[in-house]
Structure formats: C-alpha cells, structure tokens
Enzyme design. Structure first.
Site, PDB file in Angstrom:
ATOM      1  N   SER A  14       0.809  -1.226   0.000  1.00 17.39           N
ATOM      2  CA  SER A  14       0.000   0.000   0.000  1.00 17.39           C
ATOM      3  C   SER A  14       0.839   1.272   0.000  1.00 17.39           C
ATOM      4  O   SER A  14       0.425   2.304   0.537  1.00 17.39           O
ATOM      5  CB  SER A  14      -0.964   0.022   1.206  1.00 17.39           C
ATOM      6  OG  SER A  14      -1.827  -1.088   1.166  1.00 17.39           O
ATOM      7  N   GLY A  16       1.561   2.774  -2.791  1.00 19.22           N
ATOM      8  CA  GLY A  16       1.064   3.575  -3.900  1.00 19.22           C
ATOM      9  C   GLY A  16       1.806   3.366  -5.197  1.00 19.22           C
ATOM     10  O   GLY A  16       2.074   4.334  -5.922  1.00 19.22           O
ATOM     11  N   ALA A 240       1.894  13.952  -0.325  1.00 23.23           N
ATOM     12  CA  ALA A 240       1.342  15.134  -0.980  1.00 23.23           C
ATOM     13  C   ALA A 240      -0.038  15.456  -0.426  1.00 23.23           C
ATOM     14  O   ALA A 240      -0.742  14.580   0.081  1.00 23.23           O
ATOM     15  CB  ALA A 240       1.260  14.915  -2.491  1.00 23.23           C
ATOM     16  N   CYS A 380     -26.140   2.540 -10.551  1.00 26.65           N
ATOM     17  CA  CYS A 380     -26.320   1.096 -10.642  1.00 26.65           C
ATOM     18  C   CYS A 380     -27.343   0.623  -9.599  1.00 26.65           C
ATOM     19  O   CYS A 380     -28.530   0.870  -9.739  1.00 26.65           O
ATOM     20  CB  CYS A 380     -24.973   0.387 -10.508  1.00 26.65           C
ATOM     21  SG  CYS A 380     -24.985  -1.354 -11.023  1.00 26.65           S
ATOM     22  N   HIS A 514     -21.846   2.937 -14.685  1.00 26.99           N
ATOM     23  CA  HIS A 514     -20.891   3.503 -13.721  1.00 26.99           C
ATOM     24  C   HIS A 514     -20.126   4.656 -14.359  1.00 26.99           C
ATOM     25  O   HIS A 514     -19.011   4.484 -14.863  1.00 26.99           O
ATOM     26  CB  HIS A 514     -19.914   2.422 -13.248  1.00 26.99           C
ATOM     27  CG  HIS A 514     -20.531   1.409 -12.347  1.00 26.99           C
ATOM     28  ND1 HIS A 514     -20.573   1.557 -10.971  1.00 26.99           N
ATOM     29  CD2 HIS A 514     -21.165   0.239 -12.615  1.00 26.99           C
ATOM     30  CE1 HIS A 514     -21.191   0.516 -10.432  1.00 26.99           C
ATOM     31  NE2 HIS A 514     -21.561  -0.297 -11.409  1.00 26.99           N
ATOM     32  N   GLU A 516     -18.539   7.017 -13.034  1.00 24.53           N
ATOM     33  CA  GLU A 516     -17.301   7.375 -12.335  1.00 24.53           C
ATOM     34  C   GLU A 516     -16.067   6.796 -12.999  1.00 24.53           C
ATOM     35  O   GLU A 516     -14.952   7.319 -12.834  1.00 24.53           O
ATOM     36  CB  GLU A 516     -17.374   6.934 -10.866  1.00 24.53           C
ATOM     37  CG  GLU A 516     -17.339   5.437 -10.615  1.00 24.53           C
ATOM     38  CD  GLU A 516     -18.696   4.774 -10.608  1.00 24.53           C
ATOM     39  OE1 GLU A 516     -18.827   3.690 -10.009  1.00 24.53           O
ATOM     40  OE2 GLU A 516     -19.638   5.337 -11.202  1.00 24.53           O
TER      41      GLU A 516
END
Length: 542
Positions: A14, A16, A240, A380, A514, A516
């Site tokens: 994790s 990134g 960041a 959805c 969807h 997005e």
C-alpha cells in the site's frame, strides 16, 4: 523503439505503486512521449470480479468488459488513455490459460513448469501489442519477497536480459520510515528490500522513496552507496496534499529527468505541466464547499469506492468547490430515521453494490432525497433502489422488490438473462458462474432529447461502462411514469432501462451504468460536474 519501465515495491504494501506508475506516465506524456501502463497481479484469482470490495477494493471495468485492478483507474485518470483487458493479468489467468493448453495437448507431452512455461507466458503478455508506444510501464503487484510474486520477478529479470541493452530499467518504490525517538529517517528497510531484489537478479536503477519529510543528504548518500545507485537516482516521494499534486512533486524531485537519463536520453527542456498546475490550483484554492453523503455498504474500506471518490473530486474541481464526503453505512437507516444524518447535506449519492444487506437503508435514503428535494445521484444499485422506492411509495406497489434478494410477487428489479452486445446475443442464468458473467463494459444508450440528462451530456446518444447482473423491469414503466418517475434512457433496442429522473426535482438522476469510471481530473464526467453544481446550489438553500 519501445522502452520498458518495471516498477516494483518493497518494505510494506500500500505504498502507492499504482499512483506512482500513473504519475510517471503522466510526466512522460507531458514531455511528448506516448505511454502504456500495465499491471501484473500475483494473486490466484482469475480477476478481481468475485473478490470482496472490503478486502480488495474497487473492481475497475474497462470498455471491453474486463474486471481489473483499481490501479488501472489511476492509469486512466492520470494519462487519459483508456485501458483494456490486455493491460491487467493475474497469476490465476496465466495458470488458467496454461492448464487449458496442457489439457488440449498443445505442449506435446512436455512437463509444465514455472520456468519456462509460466515465466514465458508473463513475458509474452508484457511484450504483446506495444507497437507505437515510446514507453511501457509495467507495475508488479505485491511486495518483493512475497512468495506468490516470484514468477513475476523472475519474468521481468529475464526480460531485462532479453530486451536490447538500454531498453529497460527498474524503478523500486520503497519506504523511509521516520522514527520519532531517534529523530531520523531510517534507510535499513530499503537496504534490505533492495538486497532481496538483488538476490533474485534485479538491480534497481532508481529508488523512489516514500517519506513524510525531506531526505537529508547523508541518508541519500547512504542509500546510493548501499543500494548501488547514483545519489541523483534516490528520488524523494514525499506525502502530498492531493494525489493530483503527485506529478508536479515527482517532477520537482527529478523523477522524469532521472528516468530519461537511465535510458541514455538527453533531457531537453521542461515538460508541459500546465493542466496539472491548473488542477492543483483548483484543488487547493476552492471558492466554497459542499457536503455529499455517500450511503453505501462497503464504507469500511474507502478503496471500494475509489473511482467514485475521485469523480466527485473532479466535479468539485470543475465547480471550484471542495467536496466533503460524509460516509454513512446504509444499514444504519434500517433502524434509524435518516433525517438527522441527511438534513444538512447538499447532495446524496447511493453507489453500486450487491446483495440485500443495507438495501432498505438505501431505499430510505432515496425517499428522503425525493421528498426533501435534495440532489440525488443513484448509480447502478442506487438507481434500482430509487425505482423500488418510487414503486412502493408512489405507484402503489407496496411489495416491490428485487429478485436479487429472493422470490418476490412484484419483481420491479430482476435478473438479466439475455442482452445484445453488438450483434451477439449474450445469455446468462441464475446458475451461471459469478465471475465475468455480468453485463460488463461499454454499452450505448439513447437518451430522451428533452430530458435533463440529455442536456447534461449535450447528446442523446452516449456510451458508458456497466457492471451489473440485475435490471429494472420495464413492465412497471407506465405506472412509474404516471407518478412522475421518467425513464429517460434506454438501450438501443428499447429493452433495457439506462437512466431515470424526476423532471420536477431540482436534481434526481439514476443511472444503471458507472459514470465514475470515465471521469478525469482535467475532463470531469458531465454527470458529476452537474451533480456537484446542483449540490453547490443546494448549499445556498440549507
């Protein structure tokens, strides 16, 4: 000539890698290069389609109907280049293909082994279809040292030797933890991670070091010395304020310059970062804020809604407002009045989901939005629950429900068994496998020309990505439209409902797809742009 950048991760998971890969791809694009990003996932699932959202996070769907890792969403958002099923592969898919060939006799009696058969399949995947790209960025999932990742590391080690000299480099993303009691960043975990990589024959060319503060020159030199890289190749990847600051921060830290130098490419001029400057400025200098309630069932892991979160942020960028998200577990509304939770929000979004748990809470959220005139966006499953709510409380169908939850006398939502994909008829049954059997990928929809949603899209023909197994039953259409809920979008054959809306509501839209998945920071999806605009107007009323 195509060059390859292999991106690995170490110390902890994790960190990134997906975001780092996407940001590097964006930087190379800003310098005028063409890029392709691909993800190698070591898990044994054929794809993430049947994995729990609370364990794996979002399933990202491509236009061609692949269920993929959520990192492909980062790739698309940062580069603007649509991914395909050829950009993500898992150990499960590789083994499935190899075993199928073995059963057919394609290997002519050979003993099937990890080396060369599995590694060859990985290499073939990595090298196929890259014509016309200047750079191919290949992210290897997991962390160096994971047993399931060994075939992938071996494959990229082999590729490093087989590709022409100078055509591949290795970037290793690692962690420099700050130990408060010692008052310093520690380099030892990174040294051990690089040692692990080198033990399997991979020597990183660049270290991308995650940290929460600047790397002192002494630590930088120590890492360079013990990890056998140039000091300039120890690149700071500091935390960041926004993920959309990452390309700017990586450029400032010198990542793109170092990558080009590693390939022996002369670094000339500066990349064109204007669109990233604009996005960052809008994120950090909003002219207001709106509060959006997300009434979902996987709120315990925000990565389950990763693209949704980013699309809402893009809507905020377009409207120059900060979008505050209020996460509400939908089961709460099955036992409590929604009013205390929703009365001060400026918009309500009910996202996709599967199964009965929390469904009644989503229905109550839709009713609150309809009755209180709060902007509502149902995606959805969120559209299906809004239709069930209207059937029960407006159209006189008190037992309206979905067959997804079991037998019902009023199947307002039912299992999709046949549909057209192009000219091909797709068929499914309740007994079909769960994985890869939904209506997946991009489908065309026709919108009513005088509808709100058509005016938002500025078109009456759209193409959007789907991932669902159940559909609203058009047998109830007339009863619902008589009460004000209008079906404003249908499949080209008029059989499948795609969008619904209340024309007399400030903003109430449900979509079966969807949206997005297609939103970008520099090109926000029109529905999210419009939804946040409506929430902005609502904020002046609350």
């Amino acid at each position: 000539m195509t060059r390859y950048i292999f991106i690995t991760g170490g110390v902890v998971s994790s960190l990134g890698k997906g975001l780092a890969s996407a940001a590097l791809g964006a930087l190379l694009q800003a310098r005028g290069y063409t890029v392709r990003l691909r993800k190698l996932d070591p898990y044994l699932n054929v794809d993430p389609g049947t994995m729990s959202p609370t364990q794996h996070g979002e399933v990202f769907v491509t236009d061609d109907g692949a269920e993929t890792d959520l990192d492909l969403g980062h790739y698309e958002r940062f580069t603007g280049r649509p991914c395909t099923r050829a950009d993500n592969i898992t150990t499960g898919r590789i083994y499935q293909d190899i075993i199928t060939k073995e059963r057919r006799g394609d290997y002519l009696g050979a003993t099937i082994q990890v080396i060369p058969h599995v590694t060859d399949a990985i290499k073939d995947f990595v090298r196929t279809g890259n014509e016309g790209f200047d750079f191919v960025l290949v992210e290897i999932g997991g962390t160096v040292g994971d047993i399931e990742g060994l075939p992938f590391f071996e494959a990229i080690r082999q590729l490093g030797n087989e590709l022409p000299e100078g055509d591949s480099i290795f970037v290793h993303l690692t962690l420099l933890p700050y130990i408060a009691s010692a008052g310093e960043l520690k380099t030892k975990p990174t040294q051990h991670s690089v040692q692990e990589l080198r033990s399997i024959g991979i020597a990183p060319d660049i270290l991308l070091c995650r940290c929460d503060r600047p790397i002192p020159e002494g630590e930088r030199k120590k890492l360079a010395l013990f990890c056998n890289v140039r000091p300039s190749a120890v690149v700071e990847a500091r935390d960041a304020g926004s993920i959309y600051d990452v390309p700017l921060a990586y450029h400032q830290a010198g990542l793109d310059n170092e990558v080009l130098r590693a390939f022996g490419i002369d670094v000339k001029g500066e990349p064109d970062m204007r669109r990233w400057d604009d996005v960052s400025a809008r994120v950090h200098n909003p002219e207001g804020e709106v509060n959006i309630a997300i009434v979902g069932k996987y709120t315990g892991l925000k990565d389950a809604y990763k693209s949704l979160i980013e699309a809402l942020a893009h809507g905020g960028i377009a409207n120059k407002v900060k979008v505050n998200l209020e996460w509400i577990e939908s089961e709460v509304f099955e036992h409590e009045d929604p009013s205390p939770y929703l009365q001060d929000v400026h918009g309500i979004l009910v996202p996709g989901g599967f199964g009965q748990r929390g469904a009644e809470g989503k229905i109550r959220a839709a009713r609150f939005a309809r009755e209180r005139k709060v902007p509502y966006f149902g995606i959805c499953f969120g559209m299906q629950m809004a239709v069930i709510e209207a059937a029960r409380n407006l159209a006189g169908v008190p037992h309206a429900n979905s067959t997804e939850f079991g037998p019902t006398p009023e199947p307002v939502v039912g299992l999709l068994t046949e549909w057209l994909r192009g000219n091909e008829l797709q068929k499914r049954t309740a007994a079909s496998d769960l994985g890869g059997t939904m209506r997946l990928g991009a489908y065309t929809a026709h919108l009513k020309p005088d509808s709100r949603i058509a005016s938002i899209y500025r078109s009456d023909v759209i193409s959007e990505r789907h991932r669902h197994r159940y559909e609203v039953n058009l047998d109830y259409r007339k009863r619902l439209e008589d009460k004000g809920l209008v079906f404003t979008g249908l499949s080209p054959d008029g059989v499948l409902p795609e969008t619904i809306e209340y024309p007399d509501h400030p903003w109430f839209i449900g979509v079966q797809y969807h949206p997005e998945l297609k939103s970008r920071p520099f090109e926000p999806h029109p529905l999210f742009r419009s939804f946040i605009e409506a929430a902005k107007a609502q904020s002046r009323l609350v």
